[in-house]
Design an enzyme around this catalytic site. Structure first.
Site: not given
Ligand code: ADP
Ligand code: ADP
Ligand code: ZN
Length: 217
Positions: A16, A92, A126, A159, A170
């Site tokens: 995302k 969420r 990541r 992280r 998660r």
């Molecule tokens: P989210 O915001 O949904 O948690 P991220 O964009 O941070 O996801 O992606 C999670 C990890 O996976 C990061 O280390 C990113 O570089 C990697 N990643 C993102 N898209 C892909 C993909 N299509 N294939 C493989 N790895 C990916």
């Molecule tokens: P992800 O890689 O899981 O997509 P995010 O960066 O979106 O991670 O979220 C990290 C953390 O921040 C979550 O595990 C949660 O603790 C908190 N968080 C983020 N968005 C929300 C939400 N909409 N509601 C509650 N907690 C949230």
């Protein structure tokens, strides 16, 4: 037409954040992400809100959801000032879905699907830039120089909640609490499911096409 209002849904690690950066760049909208907003305010005092812990930190490190009251206020504020957005990390749970419906309309709803094993590999590998927040992966998306951001030269770090234990929690929270929230959107006319297991460029091509079709159509 006004700038598009886009929602991107999907499990932790689905891509995302990565794809939201592409969307923001291509369509000139603001990237609104609750995860980044909360990480920047991990130690804010929420003790007046009658929550279990006094700051977001403890919830986040365990991989649990931060209380709705805190998150709803962040999103409401961000969406009010944005001219077009891609919203990432919210809603969420069902309560947050209802809040969002009361706040704004959506032009496109994207849902990235990726299986659990792939997500564990992505999240534990990541690395994020301390300076600008850009995402990398030790295997799938390496920077030119190990441990250093291509964009701003700052250090890349892991992280706290990308440890194996927090990741498992998660993903459980996602399945139990967030899947029902996503299901709420499935029948919507502007809902588009995207195969998030493809290479990042292919995921992006699918997303760009889906947004174009929805806002032009
Ligand atoms: P989210 O915001 O949904 O948690 P991220 O964009 O941070 O996801 O992606 C999670 C990890 O996976 C990061 O280390 C990113 O570089 C990697 N990643 C993102 N898209 C892909 C993909 N299509 N294939 C493989 N790895 C990916
Ligand atoms: P992800 O890689 O899981 O997509 P995010 O960066 O979106 O991670 O979220 C990290 C953390 O921040 C979550 O595990 C949660 O603790 C908190 N968080 C983020 N968005 C929300 C939400 N909409 N509601 C509650 N907690 C949230
Ligand atoms: Zn950087």
């Amino acid at each position: 037409m006004a700038q598009p209002q886009i929602l991107i849904l999907g499990p932790p690690g689905a891509g995302k954040g990565t794809q939201s950066s592409n969307i923001a760049g291509e369509f000139g909208v603001e990237h609104v992400t609750t995860g980044d907003a909360l990480r920047a305010n991990k130690d804010m005092d929420i003790s007046d809100m009658d929550t279990e812990y006094d700051t977001p930190r403890a919830y986040m490190e365990a991989g649990d959801l931060v209380p709705d009251e805190v998150v709803n206020a962040i999103v409401d504020e961000a969406l009010t000032t944005a001219n077009g957005f891609v919203l990432d990390g919210y809603p969420r749970n069902i309560e947050q879905v209802e809040e969002l419906e009361a706040m704004t309309d959506l032009d496109v709803i994207l849902s990235l699907s990726v299986g659990r094993e792939e997500l564990i590999g992505r999240l534990t590998g990541r690395r994020v830039c301390e300076g600008c927040g850009a995402n990398y992966h030790v295997e799938f998306d390496q920077p030119a120089k190990e441990g250093v951001c291509d964009e701003c030269d700052a250090d890349l770090v892991q992280r706290d909640d990308d440890s194996r234990e927090a990741v498992e929690n998660r993903l459980d929270v996602f399945e139990d609490t967030t899947v029902p929230a996503i299901d709420h959107y499935r029948d919507n006319d502007v809902f588009v499911e995207i195969n998030g297991e493809q290479q990042p460029d292919s995921v992006w091509a699918d997303i760009k096409g889906a947004i174009r079709r929805t806002i032009d159509g």
